[in-house]
Design a protein around this motif. Structure first.
Motif, PDB file in Angstrom:
ATOM      1  N   SER A 272     -28.013  29.089 -56.533  1.00  0.00           N
ATOM      2  CA  SER A 272     -27.868  27.930 -57.418  1.00  0.00           C
ATOM      3  C   SER A 272     -26.602  28.105 -58.251  1.00  0.00           C
ATOM      4  N   HIS A 273     -26.096  26.989 -58.758  1.00  0.00           N
ATOM      5  CA  HIS A 273     -24.807  27.108 -59.440  1.00  0.00           C
ATOM      6  C   HIS A 273     -24.628  26.105 -60.568  1.00  0.00           C
ATOM      7  N   GLU A 274     -23.675  26.422 -61.448  1.00  0.00           N
ATOM      8  CA  GLU A 274     -23.098  25.527 -62.427  1.00  0.00           C
ATOM      9  C   GLU A 274     -21.586  25.638 -62.283  1.00  0.00           C
ATOM     10  N   ILE A 275     -20.867  24.583 -62.644  1.00  0.00           N
ATOM     11  CA  ILE A 275     -19.403  24.592 -62.552  1.00  0.00           C
ATOM     12  C   ILE A 275     -18.807  24.169 -63.888  1.00  0.00           C
ATOM     13  N   VAL A 276     -17.905  24.988 -64.393  1.00  0.00           N
ATOM     14  CA  VAL A 276     -17.188  24.679 -65.632  1.00  0.00           C
ATOM     15  C   VAL A 276     -15.806  24.142 -65.273  1.00  0.00           C
TER      16      VAL A 276
ATOM     17  N   VAL B  59     -17.891  21.491 -69.735  1.00  0.00           N
ATOM     18  CA  VAL B  59     -16.491  21.340 -70.117  1.00  0.00           C
ATOM     19  C   VAL B  59     -15.986  22.686 -70.608  1.00  0.00           C
ATOM     20  N   GLY B  60     -14.826  23.078 -70.131  1.00  0.00           N
ATOM     21  CA  GLY B  60     -14.244  24.341 -70.555  1.00  0.00           C
ATOM     22  C   GLY B  60     -13.153  24.143 -71.584  1.00  0.00           C
ATOM     23  N   GLY B  61     -12.691  25.247 -72.121  1.00  0.00           N
ATOM     24  CA  GLY B  61     -11.588  25.232 -73.066  1.00  0.00           C
ATOM     25  C   GLY B  61     -10.924  26.593 -73.077  1.00  0.00           C
TER      26      GLY B  61
END
Length: 472
Positions: free
Chosen positions: A221-225, A252-254
């Motif tokens: 399983s995954h999440e994407i930033v 959202v990344g930073g």
């Protein structure tokens, strides 16, 4: 550490690289890497097909038995002082039904013999691991060795990356898939991958990463930033980040709002607004140390509360926390915990240690990740989240049975087979069958000795390793 099955044949690559000569001398140039990928993939796939003819393994939706599974059952205490001196375990048979643990049976109880049965032979069952900070979309892994080159500062590395990303793009999906297989072989069945979103590659890295993850959707399983590596403001990437969120990024990344973007307030406000507009989470890279970094942490905490993002914000690295005194760290940890702000760490070793024990004591969710795996930012990293737990144990002096046992939670998203009082809390009937099977007697031994991951299951599906099928 056992790795011979982890790298879709590093030796095979090196042998081929010598045949194609100078074509891969600079970087494994995309054309040369393409030759390798096509030829070697055919060889690997042929071997895998041949192996599958002789080896059964659980597939999506299967109902089957895991026999002779070792489960932790409690602690043993030293007379007189209550110190934990050992971990007790018991052998059980587990029924797995459509990715869920449906029965936990004493070995003397009857079990279904009309379904596939796999003999675990007394090996230990542990919760699946989670790699919560990695960059699957940019790596040299899968190609010839190339060490990172020293640069003066982050801006120099960004300039190098602008050229490098385009050279790596043609093989980005293949290398991401190799990295996915690597982390699965070490037991990770959940991953949060940061993905470059910048004017150099636009959304193309995201497209490649999504395809790679889709090819392994039954196994991890995954999440994407959506990560603005070249600076959210510095590279004017707001519109690209918004597009990335529409294409399936979950966070959202930073990046360093003061050092890189040059405007902490505007950078953080922009990131938070994108998250609010897309009902998404936040995961910011915050390398900034000292007062600069602490100001960013405190302001992000303010914005988290104002925007109603409690429980949806992660600060990756957060090196500035290492500069806090114990009292200051306690105060900061209490604030982060009250807002549900998580910390993602690679367990860095430096002059000042991150206050992870204090964060955990105050109920801050601390997550681990491998970050760079053989890329232009760092040559280190092997893809093993459990190794990060071992490193933490060494760094913080967790050398006793109880401490090592509870340290496993850093790799599993907080799950341990035994709670702090020694009561068995995992696995239970109804739990997801995302597990790691290791030749060890308990969690403490696993953290201390880093045994081979004999088999890895994700929702009942074999992600890596092998299970011994019992013939009917």
């Amino acid at each position: 550490m056992e790795q011979k099955n982890n790298e879709l044949s590093r030796r095979s690559f090196i042998g081929k690289a010598s045949k194609i000569g100078g074509a891969s001398a600079v970087l494994g140039m995309s054309g040369a890497m393409g030759l390798f990928m096509e030829d070697d993939r055919e060889h690997v796939e042929a071997k895998q097909i041949d192996k599958q003819r002789h080896q059964k393994s659980p597939k999506k939706g299967d109902t089957y038995m895991l026999l002779n599974v070792r489960l932790e059952s409690g602690y043993e205490y030293e007379n007189g002082n209550g110190n934990v001196v050992a971990t007790r375990s018991t052998i059980r048979n587990l029924e797995i039904k459509k990715g869920i643990i449906s029965k936990i049976l004493d070995t003397k109880e009857a079990y279904r013999r009309d379904i596939d049965c796999y003999d675990v032979q007394g090996m230990l069952l542990l919760p699946g691991f989670k790699d919560m900070h990695i960059h699957l979309d940019k790596t040299f892994y899968g190609g010839p060795w190339r060490g990172a080159v020293h640069r003066k500062n982050i801006f120099d590395i960004i300039e190098v990356e602008k050229k490098l990303l385009l050279e790596l793009l043609p093989t980005a999906q293949e290398r991401a898939e190799k990295l996915i297989e690597l982390i699965m072989s070490f037991g990770s069945t959940y991953v949060r991958s940061h993905c470059n979103i910048d004017p150099t590659v636009g959304l193309r890295n995201l497209e490649k990463l999504k395809k790679a993850l889709a090819n392994y959707s039954d196994k991890i399983s995954h999440e994407i930033v959506a990560f603005p590596q070249h600076g959210l403001l510095l590279s004017n990437s707001e519109s690209l980040l918004r597009e990335a969120m529409q294409l399936g990024a979950t966070h959202v990344g930073g990046l360093d709002p003061t050092l890189v973007d040059g405007n902490m307030e505007k950078s953080l406000q922009t990131m938070v607004q994108i998250a609010v507009d897309n009902n998404a989470g936040i995961d910011i890279h915050l390398h900034e140390g000292g007062e600069t970094g602490l100001k960013a942490v405190n302001r992000l905490a303010d914005l988290t509360e104002e925007a109603g993002l409690q429980g949806k914000v992660t600060i990756s690295h957060a090196f500035s926390l290492a500069s806090l005194s114990p009292d200051q760290a306690n105060e900061m940890a209490n604030r982060l915990a009250s807002l549900g702000i998580s910390i993602a760490s690679t367990i860095p070793i430096g002059k000042n240690a991150m206050p992870i024990p204090i964060l955990q004591k105050q109920k801050v969710n601390v997550m681990l990740g491998n970050d760079s795996i053989m890329d232009h930012w760092s040559s280190l990293g092997i893809g093993d989240t459990l190794e990060k737990v071992h490193l933490a144990a060494d760094l913080y002096g967790w050398s006793y049975e109880y401490e090592l046992s509870q340290a496993l939670s850093l790799a599993t998203g907080g799950i341990t087979p035994l709670d702090k009082a020694g009561k068995q809390v995992w696995p239970k009937v109804g739990d997801e069958a995302s597990v790691v099977i290791v030749p060890a007697t308990c969690s403490a031994e696993t953290v201390a000795r880093l045994p081979k991951r004999a088999a890895v299951l994700h929702k009942g599906v074999l992600s890596s390793g092998e299970l011994s099928h019992v013939k009917k």
